[in-house]
Scaffold this motif. Sequence first.
Motif, PDB file in Angstrom:
ATOM      1  N   SER A 134       0.818  -1.003   0.039  1.00 26.91           N
ATOM      2  CA  SER A 134      -0.155  -0.176  -0.044  1.00 26.91           C
ATOM      3  C   SER A 134       0.974   1.274  -0.162  1.00 26.91           C
ATOM      4  N   ILE A 135       0.274   2.256  -0.227  1.00 32.54           N
ATOM      5  CA  ILE A 135       1.002   3.567  -0.344  1.00 32.54           C
ATOM      6  C   ILE A 135       1.396   4.064   1.085  1.00 32.54           C
ATOM      7  N   ARG A 136       0.699   3.629   2.295  1.00 31.91           N
ATOM      8  CA  ARG A 136       1.060   3.899   3.335  1.00 31.91           C
ATOM      9  C   ARG A 136       2.295   3.037   3.997  1.00 31.91           C
ATOM     10  N   ASP A 137       2.200   1.783   3.545  1.00 32.12           N
ATOM     11  CA  ASP A 137       3.372   0.897   4.026  1.00 32.12           C
ATOM     12  C   ASP A 137       4.551   1.394   3.265  1.00 32.12           C
ATOM     13  N   ILE A 138       4.650   1.530   1.918  1.00 35.43           N
ATOM     14  CA  ILE A 138       5.693   2.136   1.068  1.00 35.43           C
ATOM     15  C   ILE A 138       6.293   3.391   1.850  1.00 35.43           C
ATOM     16  N   ALA A 139       5.307   4.335   2.017  1.00 34.92           N
ATOM     17  CA  ALA A 139       5.866   5.598   2.703  1.00 34.92           C
ATOM     18  C   ALA A 139       6.455   5.218   4.144  1.00 34.92           C
ATOM     19  N   GLN A 140       5.930   4.394   4.745  1.00 33.22           N
ATOM     20  CA  GLN A 140       6.724   4.134   6.029  1.00 33.22           C
ATOM     21  C   GLN A 140       7.886   3.421   5.879  1.00 33.22           C
ATOM     22  N   GLN A 141       7.935   2.423   5.035  1.00 31.99           N
ATOM     23  CA  GLN A 141       9.258   1.867   4.776  1.00 31.99           C
ATOM     24  C   GLN A 141      10.429   2.719   4.270  1.00 31.99           C
ATOM     25  N   LEU A 142       9.982   3.697   3.540  1.00 31.43           N
ATOM     26  CA  LEU A 142      10.990   4.696   2.788  1.00 31.43           C
ATOM     27  C   LEU A 142      11.056   5.874   3.612  1.00 31.43           C
TER      28      LEU A 142
END
Length: 159
Positions: A134-142
């Motif tokens: 998800s967008i949220r997961d990607i944002a958190q990871q990066l």
Amino acid sequence: MAAPRAGRETPPNPAGLRRRMRSDHVTAQTAQDVSALYEQLWNLRPPQCTGDQRTATDAAQALAAERGRLPPLAWDDIDTDTDSRHHTERVETGDDLDEIAIERALAGDGVHFEHLTPAEQDDVVRRLTERGRSIRDIAQQLATTTRTISRRRTSINAA
């Protein structure tokens, strides 16, 4: 009689270490303690299981960025950099991608969005999206915002 300090496996007391680090003089033991602690922690992600942990992590990262502190990965070539203040400013040369940086970003290994070139950012966001993240997961990871990831996804799809 105190136990010998050499080779000890327990981390130093945080308050005591903080006090020693603020001293006008650094002892060899303090340098060893800091070095050992750094080696244990430099590549670990901070705990983010609870809201308080996420808030503390975000606050620490914001403070570090505000003070111009770079993450450990930014110092991996410190001996070859001529000016460490410009270490995070990378020159993009066409389609030249750093596959190691991309793989580490994909693995969640402490490589943040800002550490990547625009082409690498596109590649990482595209691959993570293809993996169903998800967008949220990607944002958190990066370590960036959902808005940034959303915009990047839109630009990738438009290209």
